[in-house]
Design a protein around this motif. Structure first.
Motif, PDB file in Angstrom:
ATOM      1  N   VAL A 195       0.838  -1.203   0.000  1.00 60.08           N
ATOM      2  CA  VAL A 195       0.000   0.000   0.000  1.00 60.08           C
ATOM      3  C   VAL A 195       0.873   1.253   0.000  1.00 60.08           C
ATOM      4  N   ALA A 196       2.036   1.183   0.633  1.00 58.21           N
ATOM      5  CA  ALA A 196       2.952   2.326   0.615  1.00 58.21           C
ATOM      6  C   ALA A 196       3.458   2.601  -0.796  1.00 58.21           C
ATOM      7  N   LEU A 197       3.779   1.541  -1.524  1.00 58.86           N
ATOM      8  CA  LEU A 197       4.275   1.706  -2.884  1.00 58.86           C
ATOM      9  C   LEU A 197       3.200   2.263  -3.816  1.00 58.86           C
ATOM     10  N   ILE A 198       1.960   1.856  -3.593  1.00 57.80           N
ATOM     11  CA  ILE A 198       0.867   2.369  -4.425  1.00 57.80           C
ATOM     12  C   ILE A 198       0.645   3.858  -4.146  1.00 57.80           C
ATOM     13  N   TYR A 199       0.636   4.232  -2.867  1.00 56.46           N
ATOM     14  CA  TYR A 199       0.534   5.652  -2.525  1.00 56.46           C
ATOM     15  C   TYR A 199       1.689   6.433  -3.145  1.00 56.46           C
ATOM     16  N   TRP A 200       2.875   5.869  -3.065  1.00 56.76           N
ATOM     17  CA  TRP A 200       4.073   6.526  -3.608  1.00 56.76           C
ATOM     18  C   TRP A 200       3.926   6.761  -5.106  1.00 56.76           C
ATOM     19  N   ALA A 201       3.429   5.757  -5.819  1.00 65.37           N
ATOM     20  CA  ALA A 201       3.247   5.890  -7.267  1.00 65.37           C
ATOM     21  C   ALA A 201       2.249   6.996  -7.601  1.00 65.37           C
ATOM     22  N   ILE A 202       1.153   7.052  -6.850  1.00 64.24           N
ATOM     23  CA  ILE A 202       0.141   8.088  -7.085  1.00 64.24           C
ATOM     24  C   ILE A 202       0.722   9.472  -6.821  1.00 64.24           C
ATOM     25  N   VAL A 203       1.440   9.599  -5.704  1.00 66.46           N
ATOM     26  CA  VAL A 203       2.020  10.891  -5.331  1.00 66.46           C
ATOM     27  C   VAL A 203       3.081  11.329  -6.340  1.00 66.46           C
ATOM     28  N   GLU A 204       3.898  10.392  -6.818  1.00 69.49           N
ATOM     29  CA  GLU A 204       4.923  10.743  -7.798  1.00 69.49           C
ATOM     30  C   GLU A 204       4.297  11.218  -9.103  1.00 69.49           C
ATOM     31  N   ALA A 205       3.196  10.586  -9.505  1.00 67.94           N
ATOM     32  CA  ALA A 205       2.511  11.017 -10.725  1.00 67.94           C
ATOM     33  C   ALA A 205       1.976  12.438 -10.569  1.00 67.94           C
ATOM     34  N   LEU A 206       1.395  12.734  -9.410  1.00 70.59           N
ATOM     35  CA  LEU A 206       0.873  14.077  -9.166  1.00 70.59           C
ATOM     36  C   LEU A 206       2.000  15.089  -9.002  1.00 70.59           C
ATOM     37  N   SER A 207       3.104  14.670  -8.399  1.00 69.01           N
ATOM     38  CA  SER A 207       4.253  15.566  -8.249  1.00 69.01           C
ATOM     39  C   SER A 207       4.829  15.930  -9.610  1.00 69.01           C
ATOM     40  N   PHE A 208       4.826  14.970 -10.541  1.00 69.42           N
ATOM     41  CA  PHE A 208       5.278  15.248 -11.903  1.00 69.42           C
ATOM     42  C   PHE A 208       4.372  16.289 -12.549  1.00 69.42           C
ATOM     43  N   ALA A 209       3.053  16.117 -12.369  1.00 73.85           N
ATOM     44  CA  ALA A 209       2.100  17.096 -12.916  1.00 73.85           C
ATOM     45  C   ALA A 209       2.314  18.462 -12.277  1.00 73.85           C
ATOM     46  N   GLN A 210       2.625  18.475 -10.983  1.00 73.19           N
ATOM     47  CA  GLN A 210       2.874  19.735 -10.297  1.00 73.19           C
ATOM     48  C   GLN A 210       4.098  20.445 -10.863  1.00 73.19           C
ATOM     49  N   ARG A 211       5.167  19.691 -11.116  1.00 73.22           N
ATOM     50  CA  ARG A 211       6.381  20.301 -11.678  1.00 73.22           C
ATOM     51  C   ARG A 211       6.123  20.872 -13.066  1.00 73.22           C
ATOM     52  N   ARG A 212       5.345  20.137 -13.881  1.00 78.58           N
ATOM     53  CA  ARG A 212       5.008  20.640 -15.213  1.00 78.58           C
ATOM     54  C   ARG A 212       4.194  21.933 -15.106  1.00 78.58           C
ATOM     55  N   LEU A 213       3.264  21.967 -14.145  1.00 82.96           N
ATOM     56  CA  LEU A 213       2.452  23.160 -13.957  1.00 82.96           C
ATOM     57  C   LEU A 213       3.312  24.341 -13.543  1.00 82.96           C
ATOM     58  N   GLU A 214       4.263  24.107 -12.648  1.00 88.66           N
ATOM     59  CA  GLU A 214       5.141  25.183 -12.206  1.00 88.66           C
ATOM     60  C   GLU A 214       5.969  25.734 -13.363  1.00 88.66           C
ATOM     61  N   VAL A 215       6.422  24.840 -14.248  1.00 92.53           N
ATOM     62  CA  VAL A 215       7.197  25.284 -15.411  1.00 92.53           C
ATOM     63  C   VAL A 215       6.338  26.162 -16.315  1.00 92.53           C
ATOM     64  N   ARG A 216       5.096  25.743 -16.558  1.00 97.93           N
ATOM     65  CA  ARG A 216       4.209  26.525 -17.427  1.00 97.93           C
ATOM     66  C   ARG A 216       3.886  27.887 -16.812  1.00 97.93           C
ATOM     67  N   LEU A 217       3.628  27.878 -15.504  1.00 95.89           N
ATOM     68  CA  LEU A 217       3.331  29.147 -14.847  1.00 95.89           C
ATOM     69  C   LEU A 217       4.551  30.050 -14.843  1.00 95.89           C
ATOM     70  N   GLY A 218       5.738  29.436 -14.699  1.00 93.62           N
ATOM     71  CA  GLY A 218       6.968  30.219 -14.743  1.00 93.62           C
ATOM     72  C   GLY A 218       7.154  30.889 -16.092  1.00 93.62           C
ATOM     73  N   ARG A 219       6.825  30.178 -17.175  1.00 93.39           N
ATOM     74  CA  ARG A 219       6.922  30.780 -18.508  1.00 93.39           C
ATOM     75  C   ARG A 219       5.931  31.914 -18.675  1.00 93.39           C
ATOM     76  N   ALA A 220       4.734  31.706 -18.115  1.00 92.18           N
ATOM     77  CA  ALA A 220       3.700  32.751 -18.226  1.00 92.18           C
ATOM     78  C   ALA A 220       4.132  34.027 -17.511  1.00 92.18           C
ATOM     79  N   PHE A 221       4.736  33.869 -16.311  1.00 90.50           N
ATOM     80  CA  PHE A 221       5.183  35.037 -15.577  1.00 90.50           C
ATOM     81  C   PHE A 221       6.381  35.678 -16.251  1.00 90.50           C
ATOM     82  N   ALA A 222       7.196  34.853 -16.924  1.00 90.37           N
ATOM     83  CA  ALA A 222       8.397  35.386 -17.592  1.00 90.37           C
ATOM     84  C   ALA A 222       8.029  36.327 -18.724  1.00 90.37           C
ATOM     85  N   ARG A 223       6.864  36.060 -19.335  1.00 90.95           N
ATOM     86  CA  ARG A 223       6.425  36.934 -20.426  1.00 90.95           C
ATOM     87  C   ARG A 223       6.018  38.315 -19.911  1.00 90.95           C
TER      88      ARG A 223
END
Length: 223
Positions: A195-223
């Motif tokens: 169950v720990a590994l399954i939670y970890w997989a879910i969290v890592e997937a969401l953390s990846f989405a979070q990093r992508r979102l931060e990159v996009r927002l960073g580009r938006a602010f850079a403009r």
């Protein structure tokens, strides 16, 4: 062998059956908490008389007490004094607790994002005759949302992990299923590791989405 890998492999599909319930509780709580948090943040920013003091106490209480205690209050405590709570089930109590707990934290994050908007934005809106609500809806909140989005997603990740406490209310979600399987097989290490590994997989997937979102927002602010 220290670990029974065959048992763990067989346990994975059993635990995965409860992923929809776990995510469902988290998504429902997040959606309601987000709306509530925005309302609480606006009340705090606009310093609404009397209601603002009540909101401050609400936020202080739910930020200052453990989530597990709050869940027990909703499920075991309040039904003793409020008849309407006597029919509440574990899932509803868990979603309610998660909603109010994280709404308090999210409200402060949103409030900080709102206060971080340059004062000239407020003055420009007021100069063209906008009311405070119009100004908040059309100018301030859209900008604050971009600032607060990564933090709010982080709260959603924490909320998913916190759904594991629902098993203390008798809810059979991922943690509850692992507990039951472990109690029947006495393979506690394997069950909780799965169950720990399954939670970890879910969290890592969401953390990846979070990093992508931060990159996009960073580009938006850079403009």
């Amino acid at each position: 062998m220290i670990l029974d890998l065959e048992y763990m492999a067989g346990l994975v599909p059993v635990i995965l059956r409860y992923v929809p319930l776990t995510l469902g509780m988290a998504i429902t709580a997040m959606a309601i908490a987000l709306v509530l948090a925005v309302v609480l943040a606006i009340i705090r920013v606009l310093q609404v008389p009397l209601i603002g003091a009540v909101v401050a106490i609400f936020i202080s209480f739910f930020r200052g007490t453990p989530l597990l205690v709050q869940l027990f209050l909703f499920y075991y405590g309040l039904p003793q004094v409020i008849a309407a709570f006597r029919s509440i089930d574990g899932v509803t109590a868990a979603v309610t607790g998660l909603t109010l707990h994280f709404a308090a934290y999210m409200a402060e994050s949103i409030r900080g994002a709102i206060l971080g908007i340059d004062r000239s934005q407020w003055e420009a809106g007021q100069s063209v005759g906008m009311t405070q609500i119009q100004l908040m809806r059309r100018i301030i909140l859209p900008q604050a949302a971009r600032v607060a989005a990564p933090t709010l997603l982080n709260y959603f990740i924490d909320m998913i992990k916190s759904t594991s406490l629902a098993f203390t209310l008798g809810v059979t979600e991922m943690m509850g299923a692992a507990q039951k399987e472990a109690a029947g097989s006495f393979r506690y290490l394997e069950a909780f590791l799965v169950v720990a590994l399954i939670y970890w997989a879910i969290v890592e997937a969401l953390s990846f989405a979070q990093r992508r979102l931060e990159v996009r927002l960073g580009r938006a602010f850079a403009r």
